[in-house]
Scaffold this motif. Structure first.
Motif, PDB file in Angstrom:
ATOM      1  N   GLU A   1      -3.470  11.110 -45.278  1.00  0.00           N
ATOM      2  CA  GLU A   1      -4.584  11.273 -45.437  1.00  0.00           C
ATOM      3  C   GLU A   1      -5.403  11.743 -43.984  1.00  0.00           C
ATOM      4  O   GLU A   1      -6.465  12.352 -44.118  1.00  0.00           O
ATOM      5  CB  GLU A   1      -5.333  10.055 -46.142  1.00  0.00           C
ATOM      6  N   ALA A   2      -5.137  10.758 -43.013  1.00  0.00           N
ATOM      7  CA  ALA A   2      -5.556  11.331 -41.632  1.00  0.00           C
ATOM      8  C   ALA A   2      -5.239  12.809 -41.286  1.00  0.00           C
ATOM      9  O   ALA A   2      -6.206  13.570 -40.701  1.00  0.00           O
ATOM     10  CB  ALA A   2      -5.362  10.510 -40.724  1.00  0.00           C
ATOM     11  N   PHE A   3      -4.113  13.132 -41.683  1.00  0.00           N
ATOM     12  CA  PHE A   3      -3.709  14.572 -41.038  1.00  0.00           C
ATOM     13  C   PHE A   3      -4.091  15.668 -42.070  1.00  0.00           C
ATOM     14  O   PHE A   3      -4.456  16.656 -41.582  1.00  0.00           O
ATOM     15  CB  PHE A   3      -1.902  14.637 -41.010  1.00  0.00           C
TER      16      PHE A   3
ATOM     17  N   PHE B   1      -6.640   6.219 -34.646  1.00  0.00           N
ATOM     18  CA  PHE B   1      -6.822   7.652 -35.058  1.00  0.00           C
ATOM     19  C   PHE B   1      -7.087   7.782 -36.811  1.00  0.00           C
ATOM     20  O   PHE B   1      -7.567   8.601 -37.350  1.00  0.00           O
ATOM     21  CB  PHE B   1      -5.537   8.701 -34.622  1.00  0.00           C
ATOM     22  N   ARG B   2      -6.163   6.937 -37.471  1.00  0.00           N
ATOM     23  CA  ARG B   2      -6.247   7.070 -38.956  1.00  0.00           C
ATOM     24  C   ARG B   2      -7.798   6.664 -39.391  1.00  0.00           C
ATOM     25  O   ARG B   2      -8.323   7.355 -40.365  1.00  0.00           O
ATOM     26  CB  ARG B   2      -5.380   5.960 -39.713  1.00  0.00           C
ATOM     27  N   ALA B   3      -8.342   5.237 -38.855  1.00  0.00           N
ATOM     28  CA  ALA B   3      -9.738   5.249 -39.205  1.00  0.00           C
ATOM     29  C   ALA B   3     -10.551   6.069 -38.475  1.00  0.00           C
ATOM     30  O   ALA B   3     -11.676   6.191 -39.526  1.00  0.00           O
ATOM     31  CB  ALA B   3      -9.973   3.699 -38.752  1.00  0.00           C
ATOM     32  N   THR B   4     -10.650   6.650 -37.540  1.00  0.00           N
ATOM     33  CA  THR B   4     -11.453   7.548 -37.037  1.00  0.00           C
ATOM     34  C   THR B   4     -11.594   8.880 -37.881  1.00  0.00           C
ATOM     35  O   THR B   4     -12.630   9.367 -38.038  1.00  0.00           O
ATOM     36  CB  THR B   4     -10.765   7.980 -35.629  1.00  0.00           C
TER      37      THR B   4
ATOM     38  N   SER C   1      -8.429  -1.506 -33.658  1.00  0.00           N
ATOM     39  CA  SER C   1      -7.416  -1.912 -34.632  1.00  0.00           C
ATOM     40  C   SER C   1      -7.522  -1.154 -35.992  1.00  0.00           C
ATOM     41  O   SER C   1      -8.474  -0.765 -36.298  1.00  0.00           O
ATOM     42  CB  SER C   1      -7.327  -3.157 -34.875  1.00  0.00           C
ATOM     43  N   GLU C   2      -6.451  -1.105 -36.723  1.00  0.00           N
ATOM     44  CA  GLU C   2      -6.618  -0.510 -38.157  1.00  0.00           C
ATOM     45  C   GLU C   2      -5.316  -1.145 -38.872  1.00  0.00           C
ATOM     46  O   GLU C   2      -4.298  -1.236 -38.403  1.00  0.00           O
ATOM     47  CB  GLU C   2      -6.416   1.132 -38.055  1.00  0.00           C
ATOM     48  N   ARG C   3      -5.629  -0.751 -40.283  1.00  0.00           N
ATOM     49  CA  ARG C   3      -4.122  -1.467 -41.179  1.00  0.00           C
ATOM     50  C   ARG C   3      -3.462  -0.014 -41.513  1.00  0.00           C
ATOM     51  O   ARG C   3      -3.931   0.725 -41.521  1.00  0.00           O
ATOM     52  CB  ARG C   3      -5.070  -1.888 -42.570  1.00  0.00           C
TER      53      ARG C   3
END
Length: 376
Positions: free
Chosen positions: A25-27, A12-15, A83-85
């Motif tokens: 930042e994602a939120f 979800f972060r990368a998306t 995957s994501e960091r």
């Protein structure tokens, strides 16, 4: 939205915010989406985000509670690994893994295998980054990211015994990651399942999530305190600790003809046996013995099926001095004798029977045995 390139499939972060984006930042990006729902009177906002891809792969249900608790409910069936960091942001994290495997990669410092069902409580130091990967298949989880400010207020309000939790977290260094893994309590599992199956949408869903998050946080604290009462240790591992534990893992797989003891492994990598045992269980989700046994059994399957090696030689190649002991161990692990391995192995099994994926090999083998039994 354009579908991501297969090599860049993220979570979800990368998306929402791109590669190496922070949770906050994602939120922020979630908050400015046209489909974001908010209840400003209660400081709530959120949305349900479909997993991008070439097929329907489920959704992430996301909500912010006053930007102090961030909730992500994953109900997915991934067609490919994602995957994501993860960058450090100082949260106290509660991850309820309900279904599906995942792994965490600390780059040159080790890998953590997350097995469902369990609760993982963790907090990372300011200099610790890692990569989280969810393999293809079902993945159901509830994750709560709680700011330290909110968590400190919560612990202070509870007082007394809860102060031990604050002490646990206060020892985390900049290059360390703290974790505590524990089985679900019945109450916590019930609440997590309710979050997955929320019957509401829109503002009512946000209010429902807020109530359930308060409830599940109380259950988490109770489980944490119960572990403290039982003297079940949490673990604070530095980058050096993680490197030494991964060295021990490499020693196990380097020569499966021998089975080194835990003290021998600890001396060889330069740590103590107690830290090695606890740290290995943290990184790999199983004991040193379980991991070594898994590797030897899957290597034995490979030698029997792909190399067509005689059973006696396979026994010696996997640290067994006596063929009868090897045969008993192999039968107990796979459910059939070594002499039957070639007959029961499918081509897919032969490709997947590697030390890191025994479940796939066992499932394929057992499915083939069922087919054979049905035909007889």
């Amino acid at each position: 939205m354009d579908h991501p390139h297969p090599a860049n499939r993220g979570l979800f972060r990368a998306t929402l915010a791109g590669p190496q984006a922070r949770l906050t930042e994602a939120f922020y990006q979630l908050r400015v989406r046209p489909d974001c729902v908010s209840v400003p009177e209660f400081g709530l906002y959120g949305a349900t985000l479909a997993v991008p891809g070439d097929a329907e792969e489920g959704a992430w249900k996301m909500a912010s509670i006053r930007d102090e608790i961030f909730v992500v409910v994953s109900d997915c069936n991934y067609a490919h690994s994602r995957s994501e960091r993860i960058l450090p942001e100082g949260f106290v994290e509660f991850h309820f893994s309900i279904a599906g495997p995942a792994s965490v990669d600390f780059s040159d410092t080790g890998h953590l295998h997350v097995n469902a069902p369990n609760l993982l409580v963790c907090s990372q130091g300011a200099d610790v980054q890692y990569q989280v990967t969810c393999g293809p298949g079902p993945w159901q989880s509830v994750s709560m990211y709680v700011t330290r400010r909110y968590f400190d207020r919560l612990v202070h309000a509870l007082g007394g015994e809860a102060e031990r939790i604050r002490v646990d977290l206060a020892s985390i260094g900049r290059d360390q990651i703290y974790n505590r893994q524990m089985p679900f309590s019945v109450d916590a599992l019930h609440i997590a399942e309710q979050l997955l199956a929320s019957p509401y949408s829109g503002p009512r869903q946000l209010l429902y999530l807020e109530g359930k998050c308060t409830e599940i946080l109380c259950a988490c604290i109770e489980m944490w305190l119960a572990h403290l009462r039982d003297d079940s240790p949490g673990e604070t591992l530095s980058a050096r600790d993680l490197r030494l534990i991964e060295q021990a893992q490499k020693m196990i797989v380097a020569d499966l003809r021998v089975a080194p003891t835990i003290p021998e492994l600890a001396r060889a990598v330069g740590t103590n046996a107690s830290k090695l045992k606890r740290g290995f269980k943290f990184l790999y989700g199983m004991t040193l013995f379980e991991y070594g046994h898994r590797c030897r059994m899957n290597h034995a399957l490979h030698l029997l099926v792909d190399e067509r090696m005689p059973v006696g030689q396979v026994a010696l190649a996997t640290s067994y001095q006596h063929q009868t002991s090897f045969t008993a161990a192999f039968r107990d692990y796979f459910g059939f004798a070594p002499k039957d391995a070639r007959r029961l192995a499918s081509p897919a099994t032969q490709q997947r029977a590697v030390p890191d994926a025994p479940e796939a090999a066992q499932a394929s083998m057992r499915a083939r045995r069922t087919e054979d039994a049905d035909k007889s």
